[in-house]
Write a protein that holds these residues in place. Structure first.
Motif, mmCIF file in Angstrom:
data_model
loop_
_atom_site.group_PDB
_atom_site.id
_atom_site.type_symbol
_atom_site.label_atom_id
_atom_site.label_comp_id
_atom_site.label_asym_id
_atom_site.label_seq_id
_atom_site.Cartn_x
_atom_site.Cartn_y
_atom_site.Cartn_z
ATOM 1 N N SER A 37 -19.525 38.497 9.135
ATOM 2 C CA SER A 37 -18.258 37.771 9.253
ATOM 3 C C SER A 37 -17.956 37.168 7.887
ATOM 4 O O SER A 37 -18.758 36.404 7.351
ATOM 5 C CB SER A 37 -18.371 36.678 10.318
ATOM 6 N N THR B 207 -16.248 34.747 5.427
ATOM 7 C CA THR B 207 -15.569 33.456 5.362
ATOM 8 C C THR B 207 -14.714 33.388 4.106
ATOM 9 O O THR B 207 -14.695 34.313 3.297
ATOM 10 C CB THR B 207 -16.584 32.301 5.343
ATOM 11 N N GLY C 289 -15.062 26.265 8.251
ATOM 12 C CA GLY C 289 -15.638 27.426 8.920
ATOM 13 C C GLY C 289 -15.459 27.369 10.424
ATOM 14 O O GLY C 289 -15.117 28.367 11.067
ATOM 15 N N ILE D 101 -13.289 29.895 12.993
ATOM 16 C CA ILE D 101 -13.901 30.548 14.150
ATOM 17 C C ILE D 101 -13.177 30.187 15.440
ATOM 18 O O ILE D 101 -12.854 31.055 16.257
ATOM 19 C CB ILE D 101 -15.391 30.153 14.258
ATOM 20 N N THR E 240 -23.045 33.300 15.404
ATOM 21 C CA THR E 240 -22.535 33.417 14.038
ATOM 22 C C THR E 240 -22.863 32.148 13.268
ATOM 23 O O THR E 240 -23.589 31.271 13.748
ATOM 24 C CB THR E 240 -21.015 33.682 14.042
ATOM 25 N N ASP F 171 -21.024 29.234 10.248
ATOM 26 C CA ASP F 171 -19.772 28.779 9.644
ATOM 27 C C ASP F 171 -19.699 29.119 8.163
ATOM 28 O O ASP F 171 -18.628 29.370 7.620
ATOM 29 C CB ASP F 171 -19.593 27.271 9.853
ATOM 30 N N HIS F 172 -20.840 29.135 7.490
ATOM 31 C CA HIS F 172 -20.896 29.457 6.056
ATOM 32 C C HIS F 172 -22.338 29.757 5.688
ATOM 33 O O HIS F 172 -23.263 29.504 6.471
ATOM 34 C CB HIS F 172 -20.371 28.289 5.205
ATOM 35 N N THR G 225 -21.578 35.676 6.335
ATOM 36 C CA THR G 225 -22.307 35.042 7.432
ATOM 37 C C THR G 225 -22.620 36.078 8.509
ATOM 38 O O THR G 225 -21.884 37.058 8.681
ATOM 39 C CB THR G 225 -21.488 33.894 8.048
ATOM 40 N N LEU H 165 -23.079 37.918 12.181
ATOM 41 C CA LEU H 165 -22.320 37.989 13.432
ATOM 42 C C LEU H 165 -23.067 38.881 14.409
ATOM 43 O O LEU H 165 -23.484 39.988 14.060
ATOM 44 C CB LEU H 165 -20.919 38.555 13.185
ATOM 45 N N GLN I 29 -13.570 36.015 9.338
ATOM 46 C CA GLN I 29 -14.031 34.945 10.222
ATOM 47 C C GLN I 29 -12.956 34.526 11.221
ATOM 48 O O GLN I 29 -13.256 34.246 12.390
ATOM 49 C CB GLN I 29 -14.471 33.742 9.384
#
Length: 542
Positions: A85, A87, A96, A100, A255, A257-258, A276, A278, A297
Motif C-alpha cells: 500500500s 502512502t 495515514g 485508510i 496494513t 499507516d506508514h 507499507t 497490505l 493507500q
C-alpha cells in the motif's frame, strides 16, 4: 521614504509573502453537501476487521516472513491479497489513518494544527457503518469520533501516559488492545449491536512504531514486536470467528499507516516510509491469492466500503482496486461505476463553487455525458473487461479535473506573489540608492494591471488574503516601478552584449539550483557541504 516607514512596509511585505504558502498550497480539498452513492447492493461480508500496525515497514514483514508465521500462513495457504500500500507525504500516523479510513490524502490545511486534528470535518467508513468499535491509542482512535454524529462508534483507549518511549515494553500497548477486546466480547449489553450487518472492528497497534523510534527498525526489539503483533492478529481473529461461530462473513484487512527510516523517523517520502504492507483475507476474496498487489493507500477506503456494501465516503478520492477483485462481473462493474459517480460529485461541487463566483472561468472538459451514454447502452464493448478499462480511464480524467479545479487560482496567485517578492526587492534597492527616475510607460502599465487584478479578485469575492497580493504589488510598483525600469535599462540592456553579463546569469542559475536540487536529490547537499569545507580550509590557510 522615511526609514521607519520603510522598515514597517518591508516587515509587513515579508509577513504577507510568508503567509502566501498557505493560500497557494495549504488549502483544504474537502467539500460538503455532495450526494452519497451505495457501493453495492450485494455486500461480500457482514463485518470487517481492520488491523493497523503503526510504523510497520513492508520489507520487515515480507522479507522476514519466518518472524510472522501466522500472517505467512495466510499468504501461502489461504485466498488472500498481499502486497504494498503506497502512502504519501506526510508519512505521519494521523494522515495515514485518514487515508485508510476516510479515503483522501491529508488535508494539507491540517499542518496548522500540527497534523493532530483536521480544521474541516470529513466523512469516513466509520460514519457510514452501522456500528464501529475502535481499540487503541488515544491519539488516533478518538479522532474519527469527532464532528458528525458518531454515537454508533464505540471506542476504548489506554491512557496517553502509557505511551512511553525508551523502554522495550511498548508491545504491552498492543497486548492491552487484545485483552480489552476479549473483555468487550463478554459484554452482553452490546450483543444486539455486534450481531448487526455492516459493522467494523478497528485495532490500532502502536507498539511497533514506539519501538521503532526508540530502538530503530533493524533492532531485535522492533522485530520482536512484529512477532507479537502476528500472534495478536491470530488470537483476535480466533476470538471473532468463535464469537460468530465461523459463519465466514468476516473480511480482515491488515496494513500500516506508514513505514520508518533506518534511523527511526518518518514524515518524508523515502521508500522505507511510504511502502507499507497490505494483507486482505476472509469473506469477499473470491479468486486465488495475489501476492504482488500494489494499490494507493486511499484505495483501501472504497475497497472496505465495497466489502460491506456501505455508501462510499463523500470525501474519498480512492478508487476501487478492481484489478485484484477478479473475476469481473456485472455487480463489481456497477460498484466501480458507483465509485466513479462518487468521485465525479466532488468535481461537480468544485465546479459549482468556482462557477458561482468567478467572472472568467474555463471548465475542464470531461465529456461525462458521452461516457454515461456508453455505460447505459453498453454498445461497442467486446467484454466486461473493456467496460472496466473505460471506467478506469474516466476516473483518471475525473482525478485530473479535481486537481484542475482545486488549483484553479494557483497560477495567478503564484505570479502575483513572485512579482510581489521582486517588487519588494526593487523597493529595498531604491531605498538604499535613492535617485531620480524618469517616468516609464511600462511602470505605469504595471500599476494599472495590479489595480485591475485587485478589482477582479474583489468582485469575485475571493478570500481577503488573496487581495493582499495585488495590494502588495500595487504599493511596491507605485514606489519603485520607475526606478526598476531605469535600473533594468542601465544594468541589463546596456550590459547584455558583454560575456561577463551572461557569466553572471549562469552563476546565479547555478546558485539557485543548489537550493532546489536537494529537495529531489538529497545527495546534492553533500556537494554544498564539501564546497563549504574547501572554502573553510582556504580561508584558514589564507
Amino acid at each position: 521614504m522615511e526609514t521607519k516607514r520603510f522598515i514597517i512596509l518591508l516587515l509587513l511585505s515579508h509577513l504577507v509573502l510568508f503567509y502566501s504558502i498557505f493560500d497557494v498550497y495549504f488549502t483544504s480539498p474537502i467539500n460538503h453537501g455532495m450526494p452519497v452513492y451505495r457501493s453495492t447492493q450485494t455486500p461480500r461480508a457482514k463485518r470487517l476487521v481492520l488491523f493497523v500496525a503503526d510504523g510497520l515497514r513492508s520489507d520487515k514483514l515480507f522479507q522476514q516472513l519466518n518472524n510472522t508465521p501466522y500472517l505467512n500462513s495466510i499468504i501461502q495457504n489461504r485466498t488472500s491479497l498481499s502486497g504494498i500500500s503506497h502512502t504519501r507525504v506526510p508519512t505521519e500516523s494521523r494522515p495515514g489513518h485518514v487515508a485508510i479510513i476516510s479515503g483522501f490524502y491529508e488535508d494539507i490545511s491540517a499542518v496548522t494544527r500540527g497534523w493532530k486534528e483536521n480544521p474541516v470535518e470529513f466523512d469516513s467508513i466509520f460514519n457510514r457503518s452501522t456500528y464501529a468499535f475502535g481499540f487503541g491509542s488515544p491519539d488516533i482512535v478518538p479522532m474519527f469520533k469527532r464532528g458528525q454524529s458518531y454515537e454508533h462508534f464505540y471506542i476504548e483507549c489506554y491512557h496517553s501516559d502509557n505511551e512511553e518511549f525508551g523502554n522495550d515494553r511498548a508491545h504491552e500497548l498492543d497486548l492491552w488492545v487484545e485483552r480489552k477486546f476479549e473483555k468487550f466480547l463478554l459484554n452482553n449489553t452490546l450483543k444486539n449491536e455486534l450481531n448487526k450487518d455492516k459493522i467494523i472492528f478497528f485495532f490500532h497497534l502502536l507498539g511497533i512504531d514506539t519501538n521503532g523510534h526508540s530502538y530503530k527498525p533493524w533492532s531485535d526489539v522492533y522485530m520482536k514486536n512484529i512477532h507479537i503483533v502476528d500472534g495478536i492478529t491470530q488470537r483476535l481473529e480466533n476470538l471473532i470467528e468463535n464469537y460468530y461461530k465461523h459463519d465466514q462473513k468476516t473480511t480482515y484487512v491488515f496494513t500500516s499507516d506508514h513505514g520508518m527510516t533506518d534511523w527511526g523517523s518518518h514524515g518524508a517520502g523515502d521508500d522505507t516510509e511510504t511502502l507499507t504492507p497490505l494483507l486482505v483475507w476472509g469473506s469477499g476474496i473470491r479468486s486465488s491469492h495475489h501476492t504482488d498487489v500494489h494499490i494507493e493507500q486511499a484505495d483501501l477506503c472504497p475497497l472496505m466500503s465495497y466489502f460491506l456494501g456501505l455508501d462510499y465516503s463523500i470525501n474519498s478520492v480512492g478508487r476501487l482496486p478492481i484489478d485484484y477483485l477478479l473475476p469481473v462481473d456485472e455487480d463489481l462493474l456497477q460498484a466501480y461505476l458507483q465509485n466513479a459517480r462518487q468521485l465525479l460529485e466532488q468535481v461537480h461541487k468544485q465546479y459549482d463553487l468556482l462557477k458561482k463566483r468567478l467572472l472568467f472561468f474555463k471548465p475542464y472538459n470531461l465529456n461525462e455525458e458521452k461516457f454515461f451514454e456508453r455505460m447505459e447502452k453498453v454498445e461497442g464493448y467486446m467484454n466486461l473487461y473493456q467496460i472496466r478499462d473505460d471506467i478506469k480511464d474516466f476516473m483518471r480524467h475525473v482525478a485530473l479535473a479535481s486537481h484542475y479545479y482545486h488549483t484553479y487560482r494557483r497560477f495567478l496567485l503564484s505570479i502575483l506573489i513572485t512579482i510581489g517578492f521582486l517588487t519588494s526587492i526593487c523597493t529595498t534597492l531604491y531605498q538604499l540608492n535613492p535617485m531620480r527616475s524618469l517616468s516609464s510607460s511600462i511602470a505605469l502599465l504595471c500599476k494599472i494591471v495590479s489595480i485591475l487584478i485587485f478589482i477582479l479578485l474583489l468582485i469575485e469575492q475571493s478570500p481577503w488574503t488573496h487581495l493582499l497580493y495585488p495590494t502588495l504589488v500595487c504599493i511596491h510598483t507605485w514606489i519603485s516601478a520607475n526606478f526598476a525600469m531605469n535600473w533594468i535599462h542601465q544594468k541589463v540592456f546596456n550590459q547584455i552584449k558583454y560575456f561577463s553579463f551572461w557569466l553572471n546569469i549562469f552563476m546565479i542559475g547555478i546558485f539557485l539550483q543548489t537550493y532546489i536540487l536537494p529537495f529531489f536529490h538529497r545527495w546534492t547537499m553533500s556537494i554544498g557541504v564539501f564546497l563549504l569545507f574547501i572554502d573553510a580550509i582556504r580561508r584558514w590557510q589564507g
